[in-house]
Design an enzyme around this catalytic site. Structure first.
Site, PDB file in Angstrom:
ATOM      1  N   GLY B 129       0.830  -1.210   0.000  1.00 27.55           N
ATOM      2  CA  GLY B 129       0.000   0.000   0.000  1.00 27.55           C
ATOM      3  C   GLY B 129       0.854   1.245   0.000  1.00 27.55           C
ATOM      4  O   GLY B 129       0.962   1.948   1.009  1.00 27.55           O
ATOM      5  N   GLU B 249      12.574  -4.154  -4.751  1.00 32.42           N
ATOM      6  CA  GLU B 249      11.556  -4.296  -5.791  1.00 32.42           C
ATOM      7  C   GLU B 249      12.174  -4.118  -7.175  1.00 32.42           C
ATOM      8  O   GLU B 249      11.894  -4.861  -8.105  1.00 32.42           O
ATOM      9  CB  GLU B 249      10.434  -3.280  -5.556  1.00 32.42           C
ATOM     10  CG  GLU B 249       9.288  -3.419  -6.551  1.00 32.42           C
ATOM     11  CD  GLU B 249       8.084  -2.540  -6.207  1.00 32.42           C
ATOM     12  OE1 GLU B 249       8.200  -1.697  -5.302  1.00 32.42           O
ATOM     13  OE2 GLU B 249       7.045  -2.698  -6.860  1.00 32.42           O
TER      14      GLU B 249
HETATM   15  C1  LIG Z   1       0.077  -3.545 -12.680  1.00 25.15           C
HETATM   16  C2  LIG Z   1       0.406  -2.551 -11.623  1.00 25.15           C
HETATM   17  C3  LIG Z   1       0.545  -2.986 -10.327  1.00 25.15           C
HETATM   18  C4  LIG Z   1       0.835  -2.091  -9.312  1.00 25.15           C
HETATM   19  N1  LIG Z   1       0.904  -2.561  -8.044  1.00 25.15           N
HETATM   20  C5  LIG Z   1       1.093  -1.689  -7.030  1.00 25.15           C
HETATM   21  C6  LIG Z   1       1.054  -2.139  -5.680  1.00 25.15           C
HETATM   22  O1  LIG Z   1       0.886  -3.327  -5.421  1.00 25.15           O
HETATM   23  N2  LIG Z   1       1.209  -1.239  -4.699  1.00 25.15           N
HETATM   24  C7  LIG Z   1       1.432   0.074  -4.950  1.00 25.15           C
HETATM   25  O2  LIG Z   1       1.605   0.828  -4.015  1.00 25.15           O
HETATM   26  N3  LIG Z   1       1.456   0.547  -6.217  1.00 25.15           N
HETATM   27  C8  LIG Z   1       1.289  -0.298  -7.261  1.00 25.15           C
HETATM   28  N4  LIG Z   1       1.298   0.163  -8.569  1.00 25.15           N
HETATM   29  C9  LIG Z   1       1.417   1.602  -8.790  1.00 25.15           C
HETATM   30  C10 LIG Z   1       2.655   2.076  -9.501  1.00 25.15           C
HETATM   31  O3  LIG Z   1       3.743   2.089  -8.628  1.00 25.15           O
HETATM   32  C11 LIG Z   1       2.327   3.465 -10.066  1.00 25.15           C
HETATM   33  O4  LIG Z   1       1.349   3.295 -11.059  1.00 25.15           O
HETATM   34  C12 LIG Z   1       3.527   4.149 -10.642  1.00 25.15           C
HETATM   35  O5  LIG Z   1       4.461   4.476  -9.652  1.00 25.15           O
HETATM   36  C13 LIG Z   1       3.133   5.412 -11.413  1.00 25.15           C
HETATM   37  O6  LIG Z   1       2.297   6.249 -10.677  1.00 25.15           O
HETATM   38  P1  LIG Z   1       0.939   6.785 -11.299  1.00 25.15           P
HETATM   39  O7  LIG Z   1       0.185   5.627 -11.799  1.00 25.15           O
HETATM   40  O8  LIG Z   1       0.298   7.666 -10.299  1.00 25.15           O
HETATM   41  O9  LIG Z   1       1.354   7.637 -12.550  1.00 25.15           O
HETATM   42  P2  LIG Z   1       1.813   9.177 -12.521  1.00 25.15           P
HETATM   43  O10 LIG Z   1       2.820   9.384 -11.467  1.00 25.15           O
HETATM   44  O11 LIG Z   1       0.621  10.062 -12.522  1.00 25.15           O
HETATM   45  O12 LIG Z   1       2.551   9.266 -13.925  1.00 25.15           O
HETATM   46  C14 LIG Z   1       1.854   9.472 -15.164  1.00 25.15           C
HETATM   47  C15 LIG Z   1       2.893   9.734 -16.240  1.00 25.15           C
HETATM   48  O13 LIG Z   1       3.672  10.884 -15.893  1.00 25.15           O
HETATM   49  C16 LIG Z   1       5.032  10.573 -15.861  1.00 25.15           C
HETATM   50  N5  LIG Z   1       5.695  11.301 -14.776  1.00 25.15           N
HETATM   51  C17 LIG Z   1       5.294  11.480 -13.497  1.00 25.15           C
HETATM   52  N6  LIG Z   1       6.202  12.162 -12.795  1.00 25.15           N
HETATM   53  C18 LIG Z   1       7.230  12.418 -13.644  1.00 25.15           C
HETATM   54  C19 LIG Z   1       8.480  13.063 -13.522  1.00 25.15           C
HETATM   55  N7  LIG Z   1       8.918  13.576 -12.377  1.00 25.15           N
HETATM   56  N8  LIG Z   1       9.248  13.104 -14.622  1.00 25.15           N
HETATM   57  C20 LIG Z   1       8.861  12.575 -15.797  1.00 25.15           C
HETATM   58  N9  LIG Z   1       7.694  11.949 -15.968  1.00 25.15           N
HETATM   59  C21 LIG Z   1       6.896  11.865 -14.906  1.00 25.15           C
HETATM   60  C22 LIG Z   1       5.093   9.074 -15.595  1.00 25.15           C
HETATM   61  O14 LIG Z   1       6.306   8.504 -16.050  1.00 25.15           O
HETATM   62  C23 LIG Z   1       3.906   8.574 -16.376  1.00 25.15           C
HETATM   63  O15 LIG Z   1       4.269   8.427 -17.714  1.00 25.15           O
HETATM   64  C24 LIG Z   1       1.007  -0.721  -9.605  1.00 25.15           C
HETATM   65  C25 LIG Z   1       0.877  -0.283 -10.921  1.00 25.15           C
HETATM   66  C26 LIG Z   1       0.582  -1.173 -11.926  1.00 25.15           C
HETATM   67  C27 LIG Z   1       0.453  -0.665 -13.328  1.00 25.15           C
END
Ligand SMILES: Cc1cc2nc3c(=O)[nH]c(=O)nc-3n(C[C@H](O)[C@H](O)[C@H](O)COP(=O)(O)OP(=O)(O)OC[C@H]3O[C@@H](n4cnc5c(N)ncnc54)[C@H](O)[C@@H]3O)c2cc1C
Lengths: 300, 387
Positions: B129, B249
């Site tokens: 989480g 991880e």
């Molecule tokens: C299949 C799957 C399983 C997952 N499982 C877990 C889990 O078990 N527990 C958990 O806690 N999380 C989990 N996640 C979450 C995952 O860690 C996040 O989706 C990921 O860190 C991206 O965050 P976000 O989805 O909010 O995208 P955002 O942070 O909103 O990013 C959207 C886009 O903007 C870009 N971006 C954002 N910030 C920057 C920056 N500083 N510079 C350049 N580009 C940027 C990103 O690269 C991306 O292309 C999972 C995700 C997936 C897809």
């Protein structure tokens, strides 16, 4: 199993790096471009004295008695310093062509597909081609100012050395890829636009990060192939190293902006040499075909 | 530089191979990808067999219930289990690959004794989480609040993309214990807690992935009471603990999958030979290229493991280099698979079509490629911070 280099291997690499920094630094490199003398005979002998060419020759035959893993480490350094000349062919000729081991002879090879041969005019011998001096050859202007080319009527690729030639060439490519990465990172930290170093901009930062990834993957592939001697791994090493050298040079040029497009910046020299090496011993198409066969035969 | 196995490593491999050949045919049929309780039972059953045979937590420290084996033996384990087509960690992913190692590295003796053995036995499943709707890449922006009330934290907020939340017993939960204000950088004031998933106030709402399955979920936390003893590391020091988790991880959690990809490639080559696509040099060369790339990635893994072994066990930033290269290569693999199968690649009943869909997550989950590139550029190459 410990895939990391041993202390002796690290020392060997550091020694060659030191020698090349002292004897073939940037000024020497630029001087060879200006003078159009690509093979520096004195440097060649010094490399010979340091065991560069005789590295894998048995001690009983006057060599250093080391193996491919050590050879790729020192070739990586030569690639980093962008040392011109037929380093790989001369190394492969040690033990068969007199003077090659000591660096008193310059030996080239017809390792390019087709009829072009590099360093023909400066060489004392051509690997596997006795009596080459009487072979008619016509100079051709070369894309790489430090790799002169000749067109020769018949120039067979020396099959026996193909894998080793490809691997050592891959090591040169890795050195070049690591060097252009360094040049890009340094420039990105110094050059300012919009009131900050350009390396603070993500578009530039990400180019540099990808350069590192490419170079590291290629480097491990080269080291692994040197350790196992496996033809499939060797083909993969050449494929990945060619790509790392060519694409890193391009990205380095991009990071340098207009400066990168000038004759003064070294980047173009790396790029042009990377293009030459990509055509030597084993091309991408050949490597991929070899790997495909390897895959189908279930070598994994 | 030496890749020859020691006598001991050779023996270990042979014994494991023999054991796998005996137990794999006895395994029950794989449950459907959508049947999460079924999947949990299946994965737990496999973990139990590993445990009983002495193969669980091979590279975990002995005082954490592991076998204390060197990382090389762990790599052999991953190689052999994949080669034999054994089940993957599945629902045990978080517990075995990052929550467990984090507790082993940062937890108290009591915490290790409480949480680690059940992970190894397959009795308890963990989820992660970390992410929140407003805090993904910018993880430190998380807002789920924990307020101290005597011996308990009272937690309120929400989490998202929580893989396996539906079937998990425990959650490695990041909470904010000190609110952000102008004076505190947002990385401070975060705390790492172990939350029981059956605690009152926890609501899990499954989310449907693009593959059609309910792989992950949203979690709502409404005044959930978590004992202070469930805190790993000090209060407000959770960011540092989180970095340990993330390094596991990114550094080691995907390693076994490289072998899986190599196996898939071999299958694809045979399929291409059978259906005639092999005669197309574009297809053939693409397969050959990927074969070279995945071979190199496996060697990079051995390289990184050697390096982390020398520097004390926690994987370094080399994990980001690996993750970047691997996640993109994996997506290319399935694109080449589509070339091999042509229109056949549209039939959802093929297992590898589901794998193709799930491969799309690899450049996002565990830190997006953009974030990994920032890490490589700033922490390895030393480029200035910026935006
Ligand atoms: C299949 C799957 C399983 C997952 N499982 C877990 C889990 O078990 N527990 C958990 O806690 N999380 C989990 N996640 C979450 C995952 O860690 C996040 O989706 C990921 O860190 C991206 O965050 P976000 O989805 O909010 O995208 P955002 O942070 O909103 O990013 C959207 C886009 O903007 C870009 N971006 C954002 N910030 C920057 C920056 N500083 N510079 C350049 N580009 C940027 C990103 O690269 C991306 O292309 C999972 C995700 C997936 C897809």
């Amino acid at each position: 199993m410990d895939f990391q280099p041993t202390e002796e291997q690290r020392d060997l690499r550091a020694g060659v790096r030191g020698l090349l920094a002292a004897r073939y630094g940037r000024e020497a490199l630029r001087a060879s471009v200006e003078s159009e003398v690509c093979v520096d005979r004195d440097l060649w002998r010094r490399l010979g004295d340091a065991g560069f060419f005789a590295l894998r020759l048995p001690e009983a035959e006057g060599g250093v008695g080391l193996g491919l893993p050590e050879a790729v480490l020192v070739f990586e350094e030569a690639g980093r310093a962008l040392v011109p000349g037929p380093l790989v062919a001369t190394h492969l000729a040690a033990g068969t062509v007199p003077g090659a081991a000591a660096g008193t002879a310059v030996v080239t090879a017809s390792d390019l597909d087709g009829s072009l041969v590099a360093h023909w005019g400066e060489a004392d011998a051509v690997l596997g081609l006795p009596g080459f001096a009487s072979t008619p050859a016509e100079p051709v202007r070369s894309a790489d100012p430090l790799t002169p080319l000749h067109r020769v009527a018949s120039a067979p690729v020396p099959g026996a050395h193909r894998d080793e030639g490809a691997l050592l060439t891959a090591a040169l490519q890795v050195g070049s890829a690591l060097r252009t990465l360094e040049l890009a990172v340094r420039y990105a930290g110094e050059r300012e636009q919009f009131g900050r170093p350009i390396g603070a901009f993500q578009a530039v930062k990400h180019l540099c990060a990808e350069m590192l990834v490419r170079a590291e993957v290629a480097r491990t592939a080269v080291y692994a192939a040197a350790v196992t001697g496996d033809p499939g791994e060797t083909a993969a090493a050449k494929l990945l190293a060619d790509e790392a050298a060519v694409r890193n040079a391009r990205d380095c040029l991009q990071v340098h902006g207009g400066m990168g497009f000038t004759w003064e910046a070294d980047v173009h020299l790396h790029l042009k040499r990377a293009w030459v090496r990509a055509e030597q011993w084993r091309t991408a198409a050949e490597a991929e075909e070899l790997l495909a066969t390897d895959l189908l035969e279930g070598a994994v | 530089m030496d890749l020859t196995p020691t006598e001991e490593e050779r023996e270990f491999r042979a014994r494991l191979r023999e054991w796998l050949a005996k137990v794999l045919p006895e395994l029950p049929a794989k449950p459907s990808p959508d049947d999460w309780p079924g999947r949990r039972a299946y994965d737990a059953g496999w973990q139990r067999r590993l445990y009983d045979a002495g193969y669980a937590g091979l590279h975990w420290p002995v005082d954490a219930g592991g076998q204390g084996a060197g990382p090389t033996r762990h790599l052999i384990f991953l190689e052999e289990t994949e080669r034999a087509g054994a089940p993957y960690v599945g629902a045990n992913f978080v517990g075995l690959l990052h929550a467990g190692p984090t507790i082993a590295a940062e937890g108290t003796a009591e915490q290790r004794a409480r949480w680690l053995p059940p992970v190894l036995r397959g009795d308890e499943v963990w989820c992660q989480g970390f992410s929140e709707p407003g805090a993904g890449s910018d993880l430190a922006a998380l807002r789920t609040r924990a307020v101290r009330d005597g011996d308990e934290y009272v937690v309120t907020g929400s989490k998202i993309w929580t893989s396996h939340a539906e079937v998990a017993d425990w959650c490695e939960l990041l909470v904010r214990t000190t609110p952000v204000d102008a004076d505190t950088p947002k990385h401070r004031g975060i705390t790492w807690l172990a939350m029981p998933m059956d605690a009152p106030g926890v609501t899990v709402r499954p989310l449907r992935t693009l593959a059609g399955s309910t792989e992950f979920a949203e979690m709502f936390l409404d005044e959930v009471r978590i004992p202070v003893g469930h805190r790993v590391g000090a209060e407000d020091d959770g960011w540092r603990v989180t970095m340990v988790t993330l390094s596991f991880e990114r550094g080691t959690a995907f390693v076994g999958e490289v072998v899986a990809c190599r196996r898939t490639l071999g299958e694809l080559a045979r399929t291409a030979k059978a259906n005639g696509r092999w005669d197309d040099p574009v297809v053939r060369r693409a397969l050959g290229r990927l074969h070279g790339e995945f071979g190199a990635l496996w060697r990079l893994t051995q390289w990184n493991v050697g390096e982390s072994e020398r520097s004390g066990g926690v994987p370094g930033t080399g994990g980001s280099v690996f993750k970047l290269a691997y996640s993109h290569a994996r997506q290319e693999l399935y694109d080449v698979a589509a070339l091999v199968l042509g229109a056949g690649s549209l039939a959802l009943d093929e297992e590898w079509v589901l794998d193709r869909l799930s491969s799309l997550s690899y450049t996002i989950a565990a830190g997006t490629s953009q974030i990994q590139r920032n890490i490589v550029a700033e922490r390895i190459l030393g480029l200035p911070k910026g935006r």
